[in-house]
Design a protein around this motif. Sequence first.
Motif, PDB file in Angstrom:
ATOM      1  N   UNK A   1       0.838  -1.191   0.000  1.00 11.73           N
ATOM      2  CA  UNK A   1       0.000   0.000   0.000  1.00 11.73           C
ATOM      3  C   UNK A   1       0.868   1.234   0.000  1.00 11.73           C
ATOM      4  N   UNK A   2       0.250   2.412   0.138  1.00  5.77           N
ATOM      5  CA  UNK A   2       1.006   3.650   0.184  1.00  5.77           C
ATOM      6  C   UNK A   2       0.352   4.620   1.159  1.00  5.77           C
ATOM      7  N   UNK A   3       1.007   5.758   1.377  1.00 10.88           N
ATOM      8  CA  UNK A   3       0.545   6.671   2.416  1.00 10.88           C
ATOM      9  C   UNK A   3      -0.788   7.328   2.063  1.00 10.88           C
ATOM     10  N   UNK A   4      -1.077   7.517   0.785  1.00 15.86           N
ATOM     11  CA  UNK A   4      -2.343   8.144   0.413  1.00 15.86           C
ATOM     12  C   UNK A   4      -3.527   7.208   0.601  1.00 15.86           C
ATOM     13  N   UNK A   5      -3.296   5.908   0.421  1.00 14.06           N
ATOM     14  CA  UNK A   5      -4.350   4.934   0.659  1.00 14.06           C
ATOM     15  C   UNK A   5      -4.121   4.169   1.952  1.00 14.06           C
ATOM     16  N   UNK A   6      -3.540   4.835   2.918  1.00 12.84           N
ATOM     17  CA  UNK A   6      -3.061   4.179   4.132  1.00 12.84           C
ATOM     18  C   UNK A   6      -4.152   3.403   4.855  1.00 12.84           C
TER      19      UNK A   6
ATOM     20  N   UNK B   1       9.330   9.372   1.791  1.00 12.22           N
ATOM     21  CA  UNK B   1       8.021   9.196   1.166  1.00 12.22           C
ATOM     22  C   UNK B   1       7.527  10.480   0.515  1.00 12.22           C
ATOM     23  N   UNK B   2       7.662  11.599   1.211  1.00 11.87           N
ATOM     24  CA  UNK B   2       7.064  12.855   0.739  1.00 11.87           C
ATOM     25  C   UNK B   2       7.631  13.314  -0.593  1.00 11.87           C
ATOM     26  N   UNK B   3       8.857  12.914  -0.909  1.00 10.46           N
ATOM     27  CA  UNK B   3       9.450  13.305  -2.177  1.00 10.46           C
ATOM     28  C   UNK B   3       8.672  12.751  -3.369  1.00 10.46           C
ATOM     29  N   UNK B   4       7.931  11.660  -3.159  1.00 14.67           N
ATOM     30  CA  UNK B   4       7.357  10.913  -4.267  1.00 14.67           C
ATOM     31  C   UNK B   4       5.831  10.938  -4.325  1.00 14.67           C
ATOM     32  N   UNK B   5       5.177  11.612  -3.389  1.00 13.85           N
ATOM     33  CA  UNK B   5       3.708  11.631  -3.391  1.00 13.85           C
ATOM     34  C   UNK B   5       3.198  12.926  -4.019  1.00 13.85           C
ATOM     35  N   UNK B   6       1.987  12.883  -4.538  1.00 14.90           N
ATOM     36  CA  UNK B   6       1.421  14.046  -5.206  1.00 14.90           C
ATOM     37  C   UNK B   6       1.103  15.181  -4.241  1.00 14.90           C
ATOM     38  N   UNK B   7       0.695  14.834  -3.025  1.00 24.10           N
ATOM     39  CA  UNK B   7       0.297  15.840  -2.044  1.00 24.10           C
ATOM     40  C   UNK B   7       1.004  15.553  -0.722  1.00 24.10           C
ATOM     41  N   UNK B   8       2.197  16.133  -0.505  1.00 26.05           N
ATOM     42  CA  UNK B   8       2.952  15.861   0.721  1.00 26.05           C
ATOM     43  C   UNK B   8       2.188  16.204   1.998  1.00 26.05           C
ATOM     44  N   UNK B   9       1.462  17.320   1.999  1.00 24.86           N
ATOM     45  CA  UNK B   9       0.724  17.711   3.195  1.00 24.86           C
ATOM     46  C   UNK B   9      -0.328  16.662   3.554  1.00 24.86           C
ATOM     47  N   UNK B  10      -1.013  16.132   2.550  1.00 31.21           N
ATOM     48  CA  UNK B  10      -2.005  15.089   2.792  1.00 31.21           C
ATOM     49  C   UNK B  10      -1.339  13.820   3.298  1.00 31.21           C
ATOM     50  N   UNK B  11      -0.151  13.518   2.784  1.00 31.40           N
ATOM     51  CA  UNK B  11       0.584  12.359   3.256  1.00 31.40           C
ATOM     52  C   UNK B  11       0.910  12.457   4.734  1.00 31.40           C
ATOM     53  N   UNK B  12       1.338  13.650   5.165  1.00 30.16           N
ATOM     54  CA  UNK B  12       1.633  13.857   6.580  1.00 30.16           C
ATOM     55  C   UNK B  12       0.364  13.754   7.416  1.00 30.16           C
ATOM     56  N   UNK B  13      -0.722  14.306   6.923  1.00 31.59           N
ATOM     57  CA  UNK B  13      -1.990  14.216   7.669  1.00 31.59           C
ATOM     58  C   UNK B  13      -2.406  12.756   7.873  1.00 31.59           C
ATOM     59  N   UNK B  14      -2.235  11.935   6.852  1.00 29.92           N
ATOM     60  CA  UNK B  14      -2.569  10.521   6.984  1.00 29.92           C
ATOM     61  C   UNK B  14      -1.654   9.844   8.000  1.00 29.92           C
TER      62      UNK B  14
END
Length: 261
Positions: free
Chosen positions: A95-100, A117-130
């Motif tokens: 899985x990944x952080x956006x579909x955590x 992880x944040x370097x490779x996701x479309x929305x870093x802020x959303x990744x951190x929130x998850x």
Amino acid sequence: MSDPMRPPVARSRASLRTAVVWDVLRDALDRLAKATGRESLDVLDTGGGSGNFAVPVARLGHRVTVVDPSPNALFALERRAGEAGVADRVHGVQGDVHGLFDVVERGGYDAVLCHGVLEYVDDPAAGVRNAVAALRAEGVLSLLAAGLGGAVLARALAGHFTEARQALGDPEGRWGEGDPVPRRFTAEQLTGFVEEAGLAIGAVHGVRVFADLVPGVLVDTEPGALDALLQLEAAAAELPAFHSVATQLHVLGETRGASGA
């Protein structure tokens, strides 16, 4: 470092990439275990790959769930955990952080690692929130991402001045089409993500401040040079003046309960 529950950092050039982060993370987990009264914590490693951090964390006695999009990485994780004797404490899931929360429980972890992880996701802020939403009421977030300043400095010292200026002015911190890193950050950007997600900042560290700039021949041939460089990295890591030139930046975020413990 003689504590058998604290696996020592290997004295190799590879240790320069992880020593500072590992020391901060290990100490944070120790404090959290004492604060919660639980010797064995539940740790989530998003993008944990083959277990560079997950396996050492499991060797401390904690239970680790690794979420990674790569089946090959998860296979390597299973093999590494078995070789280290911690297969019963390491669980990998694709899985990944956006579909955590398709694959793990919301609010089910004492600590979350979000490294590279944040370097490779479309929305870093959303990744951190998850990542933060996966934490229990008392918990810590370990966030590690590529630093903008380190890339600018490295390109300039290599004589690629146009690329250095390109990275400096690029919204994503990229130095050109051939740049293998999709996105880089400043310390202010990363701490902003963490605070906006509701955590307090426990610490900020620069990682690989000098290690990527020192010629390998000096480290490999000079007696005691590697240990001295490790000590220099540790001494500079917490100083804000060096955050702007670090290859990576590490932010420790804490829930209000954990930060007040």
